[in-house]
Scaffold this motif. Structure first.
Motif, PDB file in Angstrom:
ATOM      1  N   PRO A  23      47.857  92.744  14.558  1.00  0.00           N
ATOM      2  CA  PRO A  23      49.169  93.315  14.881  1.00  0.00           C
ATOM      3  C   PRO A  23      50.122  93.044  13.721  1.00  0.00           C
ATOM      4  CG  PRO A  23      48.866  91.221  16.013  1.00  0.00           C
ATOM      5  CD  PRO A  23      47.560  91.537  15.327  1.00  0.00           C
ATOM      6  N   GLU A  28      54.040  91.149  18.996  1.00  0.00           N
ATOM      7  CA  GLU A  28      53.377  92.311  19.606  1.00  0.00           C
ATOM      8  C   GLU A  28      52.346  91.894  20.655  1.00  0.00           C
ATOM      9  OE1 GLU A  28      51.779  95.160  16.870  1.00  0.00           O
ATOM     10  OE2 GLU A  28      53.601  95.200  15.675  1.00  0.00           O
ATOM     11  N   LEU A  29      51.986  90.615  20.676  1.00  0.00           N
ATOM     12  CA  LEU A  29      51.000  90.122  21.643  1.00  0.00           C
ATOM     13  C   LEU A  29      51.722  89.812  22.944  1.00  0.00           C
ATOM     14  CD1 LEU A  29      48.979  87.700  19.320  1.00  0.00           C
ATOM     15  CD2 LEU A  29      48.610  90.145  19.729  1.00  0.00           C
ATOM     16  N   ARG A  72      43.146  96.628  17.723  1.00  0.00           N
ATOM     17  CA  ARG A  72      44.549  96.217  17.633  1.00  0.00           C
ATOM     18  C   ARG A  72      45.246  96.395  18.982  1.00  0.00           C
ATOM     19  NH1 ARG A  72      48.370  97.668  12.781  1.00  0.00           N
ATOM     20  NH2 ARG A  72      46.307  97.420  11.920  1.00  0.00           N
ATOM     21  N   GLU A  73      44.973  97.504  19.644  1.00  0.00           N
ATOM     22  CA  GLU A  73      45.583  97.760  20.950  1.00  0.00           C
ATOM     23  C   GLU A  73      45.134  96.710  21.976  1.00  0.00           C
ATOM     24  OE1 GLU A  73      43.968 100.147  19.097  1.00  0.00           O
ATOM     25  OE2 GLU A  73      45.796 101.097  18.376  1.00  0.00           O
ATOM     26  N   CYS A  76      46.996  93.397  21.388  1.00  0.00           N
ATOM     27  CA  CYS A  76      48.366  93.443  21.894  1.00  0.00           C
ATOM     28  C   CYS A  76      48.421  93.467  23.421  1.00  0.00           C
ATOM     29  CB  CYS A  76      49.090  94.664  21.326  1.00  0.00           C
ATOM     30  SG  CYS A  76      49.300  94.574  19.523  1.00  0.00           S
TER      31      CYS A  76
END
Length: 117
Positions: A23, A28-29, A72-73, A76
């Motif tokens: 991220p 963003e997590l 990545r999605e 997050c």
């Protein structure tokens, strides 16, 4: 004719793979901090898919799995920055070297969490 060192090539490829998934920032997590989390098949394709975040071993297992296999999605969606920070001193010993180095290089505060533990 010499053969390239496959170990070196693999390490570089793994670092690139994990770096591309990072991220932009730990903020963003925004994943959950409690309850049951079920991971999709593209993250965990066999074995345990539902993890109880209230159980320390299952929480660690979820984080280890998502760091190693998640997009990545997924990072997050399923990871929480505060939990990651608190788990990192132990978690860093359970993930592969490439994952550990990429995350600590990108987010030096994780390295500091290790030192404070």
């Amino acid at each position: 004719m010499s053969v390239p060192d496959a170990g070196f090539d693999d390490a570089v490829l793994y670092r690139v793979k994990f770096a591309q998934r990072l991220p932009a920032g730990l903020t963003e997590l925004t994943g959950p901090v409690q309850g049951i989390v079920e991971l999709p098949l593209h993250v965990v394709w066999s074995g345990l898919r539902a993890f109880d975040l209230d159980q320390p071993r299952q929480r660690m297992g979820l984080y280890r799995t998502v760091l190693a296999e998640g997009t990545r999605e997924d990072l997050c969606r399923f990871l929480n920055a505060d939990l990651l920070f608190s788990l990192w001193p132990v978690l860093r010993t359970l993930v592969g070297r490439s994952v550990r180095e990429v995350w600590e290089d990108a987010f030096p505060q994780l390295r500091e969490a290790k030192a404070a533990a």
